[in-house]
Design a protein around this motif. Structure first.
Motif, PDB file in Angstrom:
ATOM      1  N   UNK A 123       0.828  -1.207   0.000  1.00  0.00           N
ATOM      2  CA  UNK A 123       0.000   0.000   0.000  1.00  0.00           C
ATOM      3  C   UNK A 123       0.862   1.257   0.000  1.00  0.00           C
ATOM      4  N   UNK A 124       1.974   1.228   0.729  1.00  0.00           N
ATOM      5  CA  UNK A 124       2.882   2.385   0.701  1.00  0.00           C
ATOM      6  C   UNK A 124       3.391   2.624  -0.716  1.00  0.00           C
ATOM      7  N   UNK A 125       3.719   1.558  -1.410  1.00  0.00           N
ATOM      8  CA  UNK A 125       4.205   1.691  -2.783  1.00  0.00           C
ATOM      9  C   UNK A 125       3.123   2.236  -3.703  1.00  0.00           C
ATOM     10  N   UNK A 126       1.899   1.744  -3.541  1.00  0.00           N
ATOM     11  CA  UNK A 126       0.786   2.195  -4.379  1.00  0.00           C
ATOM     12  C   UNK A 126       0.555   3.695  -4.197  1.00  0.00           C
ATOM     13  N   UNK A 127       0.509   4.147  -2.961  1.00  0.00           N
ATOM     14  CA  UNK A 127       0.269   5.566  -2.688  1.00  0.00           C
ATOM     15  C   UNK A 127       1.435   6.416  -3.188  1.00  0.00           C
ATOM     16  N   UNK A 128       2.657   5.916  -2.992  1.00  0.00           N
ATOM     17  CA  UNK A 128       3.842   6.669  -3.407  1.00  0.00           C
ATOM     18  C   UNK A 128       3.911   6.828  -4.921  1.00  0.00           C
ATOM     19  N   UNK A 129       3.492   5.805  -5.661  1.00  0.00           N
ATOM     20  CA  UNK A 129       3.656   5.807  -7.116  1.00  0.00           C
ATOM     21  C   UNK A 129       2.528   6.510  -7.860  1.00  0.00           C
ATOM     22  N   UNK A 130       1.391   6.747  -7.214  1.00  0.00           N
ATOM     23  CA  UNK A 130       0.234   7.305  -7.911  1.00  0.00           C
ATOM     24  C   UNK A 130      -0.130   8.668  -7.340  1.00  0.00           C
ATOM     25  N   UNK A 131       0.080   9.700  -8.133  1.00  0.00           N
ATOM     26  CA  UNK A 131      -0.281  11.045  -7.690  1.00  0.00           C
ATOM     27  C   UNK A 131      -1.784  11.159  -7.475  1.00  0.00           C
ATOM     28  N   UNK A 132      -2.559  10.483  -8.330  1.00  0.00           N
ATOM     29  CA  UNK A 132      -4.018  10.547  -8.215  1.00  0.00           C
ATOM     30  C   UNK A 132      -4.492   9.914  -6.917  1.00  0.00           C
ATOM     31  N   UNK A 133      -3.966   8.744  -6.596  1.00  0.00           N
ATOM     32  CA  UNK A 133      -4.350   8.080  -5.348  1.00  0.00           C
ATOM     33  C   UNK A 133      -3.879   8.897  -4.156  1.00  0.00           C
ATOM     34  N   UNK A 134      -2.687   9.436  -4.239  1.00  0.00           N
ATOM     35  CA  UNK A 134      -2.140  10.238  -3.139  1.00  0.00           C
ATOM     36  C   UNK A 134      -3.007  11.466  -2.889  1.00  0.00           C
ATOM     37  N   UNK A 135      -3.425  12.122  -3.955  1.00  0.00           N
ATOM     38  CA  UNK A 135      -4.259  13.316  -3.809  1.00  0.00           C
ATOM     39  C   UNK A 135      -5.616  12.965  -3.212  1.00  0.00           C
ATOM     40  N   UNK A 136      -6.224  11.889  -3.711  1.00  0.00           N
ATOM     41  CA  UNK A 136      -7.537  11.490  -3.202  1.00  0.00           C
ATOM     42  C   UNK A 136      -7.431  11.034  -1.753  1.00  0.00           C
ATOM     43  N   UNK A 137      -6.348  10.412  -1.409  1.00  0.00           N
ATOM     44  CA  UNK A 137      -6.137   9.985  -0.023  1.00  0.00           C
ATOM     45  C   UNK A 137      -6.066  11.195   0.905  1.00  0.00           C
ATOM     46  N   UNK A 138      -5.369  12.228   0.463  1.00  0.00           N
ATOM     47  CA  UNK A 138      -5.274  13.443   1.280  1.00  0.00           C
ATOM     48  C   UNK A 138      -6.641  14.114   1.415  1.00  0.00           C
ATOM     49  N   UNK A 139      -7.439  14.102   0.351  1.00  0.00           N
ATOM     50  CA  UNK A 139      -8.768  14.709   0.401  1.00  0.00           C
ATOM     51  C   UNK A 139      -9.685  13.973   1.367  1.00  0.00           C
ATOM     52  N   UNK A 140      -9.639  12.645   1.357  1.00  0.00           N
ATOM     53  CA  UNK A 140     -10.498  11.885   2.262  1.00  0.00           C
ATOM     54  C   UNK A 140     -10.071  12.066   3.714  1.00  0.00           C
ATOM     55  N   UNK A 141      -8.796  12.266   3.938  1.00  0.00           N
ATOM     56  CA  UNK A 141      -8.331  12.533   5.302  1.00  0.00           C
ATOM     57  C   UNK A 141      -8.838  13.891   5.783  1.00  0.00           C
ATOM     58  N   UNK A 142      -8.879  14.858   4.866  1.00  0.00           N
ATOM     59  CA  UNK A 142      -9.335  16.201   5.237  1.00  0.00           C
ATOM     60  C   UNK A 142     -10.848  16.248   5.425  1.00  0.00           C
ATOM     61  N   UNK A 143     -11.576  15.384   4.706  1.00  0.00           N
ATOM     62  CA  UNK A 143     -13.040  15.384   4.800  1.00  0.00           C
ATOM     63  C   UNK A 143     -13.518  13.942   4.932  1.00  0.00           C
ATOM     64  N   UNK A 144     -13.485  13.410   6.150  1.00  0.00           N
ATOM     65  CA  UNK A 144     -13.843  12.020   6.389  1.00  0.00           C
ATOM     66  C   UNK A 144     -15.314  11.727   6.102  1.00  0.00           C
ATOM     67  N   UNK A 145     -16.117  12.767   5.995  1.00  0.00           N
ATOM     68  CA  UNK A 145     -17.533  12.544   5.749  1.00  0.00           C
ATOM     69  C   UNK A 145     -17.888  12.370   4.286  1.00  0.00           C
ATOM     70  N   UNK A 146     -16.913  12.530   3.398  1.00  0.00           N
ATOM     71  CA  UNK A 146     -17.184  12.409   1.962  1.00  0.00           C
ATOM     72  C   UNK A 146     -17.146  10.935   1.575  1.00  0.00           C
TER      73      UNK A 146
END
Length: 237
Positions: A123-146
């Protein structure tokens, strides 16, 4: 009486059946059923036979003893024919196929390799290699209700994990293929990314095992390889 079938060999294969212990309690004696240059190693099928440890080990022991003396087509535990006549008829009907398989398996054994990768490492590799996944991960952390974004993130990660598992399975199998005669991919179990069997010349077994160890070392501590063998070549019958 139903006939339990252990294996098919050539008619000239050594068959020390009096030294072998078959399935059943008490064990049923073994016998050879012959036709068209072939022999089926068989015995009476015990009533109510189930895959108890004693019987599974007895079946395996018969196969291993036969394989020590030459090419053997192993039958899976629990294979039962209606009677001896039907087994002989099957030998005659499939004689050409059996002889071809015996020639192919002569001098070979099977090794099965299963592999898993540490989930957190992947999972660390997946997040590190994909800008799209990394960005979406940060968004869900900022808004857990989405909820929609969390679902989308989960689907993206799952797809990427599946893709990487398949790619790594193909890579490992391909790197080991030169050390074997044939290989057979099967569906991996839970948490596994690889379940593959290799048909290996008995004389090259040490070389194959060394190749597997080298591949495991190359992959590192995040990977766990489980190699089982030598086995009767079930996957190639």
């Amino acid at each position: 009486m139903p006939t339990y079938v252990y294996a098919v060999t050539g008619a000239d294969h050594p068959l020390p059946l009096h030294d072998l212990t078959g399935v059943g309690d008490p064990p049923t004696p073994l016998r050879a059923l012959r036709a068209d240059g072939l022999a089926a190693v068989a015995g009476d099928a015990p009533p109510g036979l189930r895959a108890k440890r004693r019987d599974v080990l007895a079946h395996q022991g018969v196969l291993e003893a036969l394989m020590r003396d030459g090419a053997t087509l192993p039958m899976r535990f629990g294979l039962v024919g209606p009677d001896d006549d039907e087994v002989v008829a099957a030998l005659r009907r499939e004689a050409d196929v059996y002889r071809e398989r015996l020639a192919e398996l002569d001098g070979h054994v099977e090794y099965n390799l299963k592999a898993v990768r540490d989930e957190a490492d992947l999972l660390r590799e997946v997040v590190s290699d994909s800008a799209e996944i990394r960005q979406l991960n940060e968004q869900t952390r900022a808004d857990e209700g989405d909820h929609d974004k969390r679902v989308a993130l989960g689907e993206m990660v799952a797809r990427e994990v599946t893709t990487r598992h398949q790619r790594e399975a193909d890579e490992v199998a391909s790197r080991l293929a030169p050390a074997a005669t044939r290989s057979h991919l099967a569906d991996p179990g839970p948490q596994q990314f690889l379940n593959v069997s290799f048909l290996v010349p008995r004389t090259d077994a040490d070389t194959f095992v060394a190749a597997v160890r080298q591949e495991a070392d190359r992959r590192g501590d995040a990977y766990a390889f489980t190699l089982t063998g030598p086995l009767p070549p079930y996957s190639f019958v």
